[in-house]
Design a protein around this motif. Structure first.
Motif, PDB file in Angstrom:
ATOM      1  N   ALA A 125       0.840  -1.205   0.000  1.00  0.00           N
ATOM      2  CA  ALA A 125       0.000   0.000   0.000  1.00  0.00           C
ATOM      3  C   ALA A 125       0.870   1.248   0.000  1.00  0.00           C
ATOM      4  CB  ALA A 125      -0.924  -0.003   1.212  1.00  0.00           C
ATOM      5  N   GLY A 126       0.625   2.138  -0.967  1.00  0.00           N
ATOM      6  CA  GLY A 126       1.307   3.423  -1.006  1.00  0.00           C
ATOM      7  C   GLY A 126       2.689   3.363  -1.621  1.00  0.00           C
ATOM      8  N   SER A 127       2.791   3.231  -2.929  1.00  0.00           N
ATOM      9  CA  SER A 127       4.105   3.130  -3.575  1.00  0.00           C
ATOM     10  C   SER A 127       4.709   4.497  -3.871  1.00  0.00           C
ATOM     11  CB  SER A 127       3.994   2.353  -4.882  1.00  0.00           C
ATOM     12  OG  SER A 127       3.316   3.120  -5.864  1.00  0.00           O
ATOM     13  N   ARG A 152      -2.565   7.674  -6.612  1.00  0.00           N
ATOM     14  CA  ARG A 152      -2.164   8.218  -7.916  1.00  0.00           C
ATOM     15  C   ARG A 152      -1.891   7.065  -8.875  1.00  0.00           C
ATOM     16  NH1 ARG A 152       1.414  11.136  -4.702  1.00  0.00           N
ATOM     17  NH2 ARG A 152       0.519  13.059  -3.957  1.00  0.00           N
ATOM     18  N   ARG A 153      -1.898   7.354 -10.146  1.00  0.00           N
ATOM     19  CA  ARG A 153      -1.698   6.332 -11.176  1.00  0.00           C
ATOM     20  C   ARG A 153      -0.216   6.165 -11.469  1.00  0.00           C
ATOM     21  NH1 ARG A 153      -3.255   1.850 -12.820  1.00  0.00           N
ATOM     22  NH2 ARG A 153      -2.758   1.396 -14.953  1.00  0.00           N
ATOM     23  N   TYR A 154       0.289   4.954 -11.294  1.00  0.00           N
ATOM     24  CA  TYR A 154       1.667   4.602 -11.636  1.00  0.00           C
ATOM     25  C   TYR A 154       1.644   3.301 -12.427  1.00  0.00           C
ATOM     26  CZ  TYR A 154       2.810   7.987  -7.990  1.00  0.00           C
ATOM     27  OH  TYR A 154       2.905   9.121  -7.232  1.00  0.00           O
ATOM     28  N   THR A 155       2.769   2.925 -12.954  1.00  0.00           N
ATOM     29  CA  THR A 155       2.873   1.671 -13.701  1.00  0.00           C
ATOM     30  C   THR A 155       3.930   0.797 -13.058  1.00  0.00           C
ATOM     31  OG1 THR A 155       2.283   2.824 -15.739  1.00  0.00           O
ATOM     32  CG2 THR A 155       3.296   0.659 -15.974  1.00  0.00           C
ATOM     33  N   THR A 167      -7.973   4.944  -3.488  1.00  0.00           N
ATOM     34  CA  THR A 167      -7.760   5.759  -2.293  1.00  0.00           C
ATOM     35  C   THR A 167      -8.384   5.030  -1.122  1.00  0.00           C
ATOM     36  OG1 THR A 167      -7.809   7.791  -3.585  1.00  0.00           O
ATOM     37  CG2 THR A 167      -8.195   7.999  -1.219  1.00  0.00           C
ATOM     38  N   PHE A 168      -7.582   4.773  -0.103  1.00  0.00           N
ATOM     39  CA  PHE A 168      -8.088   4.124   1.109  1.00  0.00           C
ATOM     40  C   PHE A 168      -8.631   5.205   2.043  1.00  0.00           C
ATOM     41  CE2 PHE A 168      -4.759   0.974  -0.140  1.00  0.00           C
ATOM     42  CZ  PHE A 168      -5.631  -0.079  -0.387  1.00  0.00           C
ATOM     43  N   GLY A 169      -9.810   4.993   2.580  1.00  0.00           N
ATOM     44  CA  GLY A 169     -10.405   5.962   3.506  1.00  0.00           C
ATOM     45  C   GLY A 169     -10.565   7.318   2.842  1.00  0.00           C
TER      46      GLY A 169
END
Length: 172
Positions: A125-127, A152-155, A167-169
Protein backbone atom coordinates in the motif's frame (compact mmCIF):
# COMPACT_ATOMS: atom_id res chain seq x y z
CA UNK A 1 21.90 -62.82 26.61
CA UNK A 2 20.12 -62.42 23.25
CA UNK A 3 16.96 -61.28 25.05
CA UNK A 4 18.87 -58.63 27.01
CA UNK A 5 20.63 -57.39 23.87
CA UNK A 6 17.34 -57.17 21.93
CA UNK A 7 15.70 -55.32 24.84
CA UNK A 8 18.59 -52.82 24.92
CA UNK A 9 18.39 -52.21 21.16
CA UNK A 10 14.63 -51.70 21.32
CA UNK A 11 14.92 -49.36 24.32
CA UNK A 12 17.63 -47.26 22.65
CA UNK A 13 15.62 -47.14 19.40
CA UNK A 14 12.46 -46.00 21.19
CA UNK A 15 14.39 -43.32 23.11
CA UNK A 16 16.03 -42.14 19.88
CA UNK A 17 12.66 -41.84 18.12
CA UNK A 18 11.12 -39.98 21.08
CA UNK A 19 14.12 -37.64 21.24
CA UNK A 20 13.95 -37.01 17.50
CA UNK A 21 10.24 -36.26 17.67
CA UNK A 22 10.73 -33.95 20.65
CA UNK A 23 13.54 -32.07 18.89
CA UNK A 24 11.60 -31.91 15.61
CA UNK A 25 8.47 -30.63 17.38
CA UNK A 26 10.42 -27.83 19.04
CA UNK A 27 11.71 -26.60 15.67
CA UNK A 28 8.70 -27.24 13.47
CA UNK A 29 6.10 -24.69 12.44
CA UNK A 30 3.88 -27.15 10.66
CA UNK A 31 0.91 -28.83 12.29
CA UNK A 32 1.71 -32.13 13.93
CA UNK A 33 -0.51 -34.84 15.37
CA UNK A 34 -2.12 -33.89 18.68
CA UNK A 35 0.19 -35.93 20.91
CA UNK A 36 3.37 -34.44 19.36
CA UNK A 37 2.50 -30.73 19.52
CA UNK A 38 4.14 -28.10 21.69
CA UNK A 39 0.68 -26.62 22.25
CA UNK A 40 0.78 -24.18 19.35
CA UNK A 41 -2.49 -25.25 17.74
CA UNK A 42 -4.20 -21.91 18.51
CA UNK A 43 -1.49 -19.83 16.83
CA UNK A 44 -1.39 -22.17 13.85
CA UNK A 45 -5.15 -21.94 13.38
CA UNK A 46 -5.37 -18.18 13.88
CA UNK A 47 -2.30 -17.38 11.71
CA UNK A 48 -3.22 -19.72 8.84
CA UNK A 49 -0.30 -22.03 9.74
CA UNK A 50 2.19 -19.15 9.57
CA UNK A 51 3.23 -18.95 13.25
CA UNK A 52 3.76 -21.72 15.79
CA UNK A 53 3.92 -20.30 19.32
CA UNK A 54 2.70 -21.69 22.61
CA UNK A 55 -0.84 -20.67 23.50
CA UNK A 56 0.47 -18.51 26.36
CA UNK A 57 2.87 -16.57 24.10
CA UNK A 58 0.25 -16.30 21.36
CA UNK A 59 -2.39 -14.96 23.77
CA UNK A 60 0.11 -12.41 25.12
CA UNK A 61 0.87 -11.35 21.53
CA UNK A 62 -2.86 -10.80 20.96
CA UNK A 63 -3.14 -8.72 24.17
CA UNK A 64 -0.24 -6.50 23.05
CA UNK A 65 -1.87 -6.14 19.63
CA UNK A 66 -5.26 -5.16 21.04
CA UNK A 67 -3.75 -2.64 23.49
CA UNK A 68 -1.63 -0.96 20.81
CA UNK A 69 -4.45 -1.04 18.28
CA UNK A 70 -6.63 1.00 20.68
CA UNK A 71 -3.81 3.55 21.00
CA UNK A 72 -3.39 3.67 17.23
CA UNK A 73 -7.08 4.49 16.76
CA UNK A 74 -6.88 7.64 18.91
CA UNK A 75 -6.79 10.90 16.97
CA UNK A 76 -3.79 13.13 17.67
CA UNK A 77 -2.92 16.56 16.30
CA UNK A 78 0.18 16.37 14.14
CA UNK A 79 1.26 16.98 10.56
CA UNK A 80 3.35 13.80 10.53
CA UNK A 81 0.79 11.02 10.72
CA UNK A 82 2.97 7.94 11.15
CA UNK A 83 5.31 9.51 13.71
CA UNK A 84 2.52 10.58 16.01
CA UNK A 85 -0.40 8.28 15.21
CA UNK A 86 0.77 4.82 14.36
CA UNK A 87 2.99 2.41 16.21
CA UNK A 88 3.51 -1.26 15.38
CA UNK A 89 0.86 -3.44 16.97
CA UNK A 90 2.32 -6.74 15.83
CA UNK A 91 5.93 -7.74 16.28
CA UNK A 92 7.61 -10.70 14.70
CA UNK A 93 10.79 -12.56 15.46
CA UNK A 94 12.57 -11.96 12.18
CA UNK A 95 11.34 -8.70 10.63
CA UNK A 96 13.39 -7.59 7.65
CA UNK A 97 13.43 -4.38 5.65
CA UNK A 98 12.91 -5.07 1.96
CA UNK A 99 13.78 -2.37 -0.57
CA UNK A 100 15.57 0.96 -0.13
CA UNK A 101 15.39 3.12 2.97
CA UNK A 102 12.70 5.78 2.71
CA UNK A 103 9.22 5.58 1.27
CA UNK A 104 9.94 2.72 -1.14
CA UNK A 105 11.08 0.12 1.37
CA UNK A 106 8.81 -1.79 3.71
CA UNK A 107 9.18 -4.04 6.75
CA UNK A 108 8.22 -7.67 6.19
CA UNK A 109 7.46 -10.05 9.02
CA UNK A 110 9.44 -13.31 8.83
CA UNK A 111 10.04 -13.37 5.05
CA UNK A 112 11.77 -16.74 5.36
CA UNK A 113 8.35 -18.25 6.06
CA UNK A 114 7.00 -16.86 2.77
CA UNK A 115 9.90 -18.47 0.92
CA UNK A 116 8.90 -21.85 2.32
CA UNK A 117 5.37 -21.60 0.90
CA UNK A 118 4.60 -22.80 -2.63
CA UNK A 119 2.85 -19.50 -3.39
CA UNK A 120 2.13 -16.24 -1.64
CA UNK A 121 0.17 -13.03 -2.07
CA UNK A 122 1.67 -9.64 -1.19
CA UNK A 123 -0.23 -6.36 -0.87
CA UNK A 124 1.86 -3.19 -0.97
CA UNK A 125 0.00 0.00 0.00
CA UNK A 126 1.31 3.42 -1.01
CA UNK A 127 4.10 3.13 -3.57
CA UNK A 128 4.35 6.82 -4.52
CA UNK A 129 5.80 5.54 -7.79
CA UNK A 130 8.75 3.84 -6.06
CA UNK A 131 8.63 0.11 -6.80
CA UNK A 132 11.91 -0.81 -5.10
CA UNK A 133 10.12 -2.99 -2.55
CA UNK A 134 8.17 -4.86 -5.19
CA UNK A 135 11.23 -5.41 -7.41
CA UNK A 136 13.27 -6.70 -4.46
CA UNK A 137 10.45 -9.01 -3.31
CA UNK A 138 10.00 -10.41 -6.82
CA UNK A 139 13.75 -11.08 -7.09
CA UNK A 140 13.84 -12.83 -3.72
CA UNK A 141 10.47 -14.57 -4.03
CA UNK A 142 9.50 -14.99 -7.68
CA UNK A 143 6.64 -17.31 -6.70
CA UNK A 144 4.76 -14.45 -4.98
CA UNK A 145 1.95 -12.48 -6.61
CA UNK A 146 2.33 -8.78 -5.76
CA UNK A 147 -0.45 -6.15 -5.85
CA UNK A 148 0.44 -2.48 -5.31
CA UNK A 149 -2.10 0.17 -4.31
CA UNK A 150 -1.78 3.95 -4.52
CA UNK A 151 -4.16 6.88 -4.94
CA UNK A 152 -2.16 8.22 -7.92
CA UNK A 153 -1.70 6.33 -11.18
CA UNK A 154 1.67 4.60 -11.64
CA UNK A 155 2.87 1.67 -13.70
CA UNK A 156 4.47 -1.35 -12.10
CA UNK A 157 7.62 -2.70 -13.71
CA UNK A 158 6.77 -5.48 -16.16
CA UNK A 159 6.30 -8.95 -14.62
CA UNK A 160 6.79 -7.56 -11.09
CA UNK A 161 3.42 -6.43 -9.77
CA UNK A 162 -0.18 -5.53 -10.58
CA UNK A 163 -1.07 -1.90 -9.89
CA UNK A 164 -4.41 -0.72 -8.51
CA UNK A 165 -5.29 2.98 -8.37
CA UNK A 166 -7.38 3.39 -5.22
CA UNK A 167 -7.76 5.76 -2.29
CA UNK A 168 -8.09 4.12 1.11
CA UNK A 169 -10.41 5.96 3.51
CA UNK A 170 -10.35 9.71 3.00
CA UNK A 171 -6.84 9.57 1.51
CA UNK A 172 -4.93 11.30 4.32
Amino acid sequence: MERSSAFTIITVSVLAVISLLFFWNGKSCSPLPFFFTNDCRLSLIESDNFICESNAVWNERKTVYETQDKENMKKRNSNIFFLSNWEPNFHCSHARRIGQMGDGGKWVCDPHRLKARPNCLIYSAGSNGDFGFEVHMKNVMPHCEIHTFDQRRYTCPQNVCIFHQITFGNGT
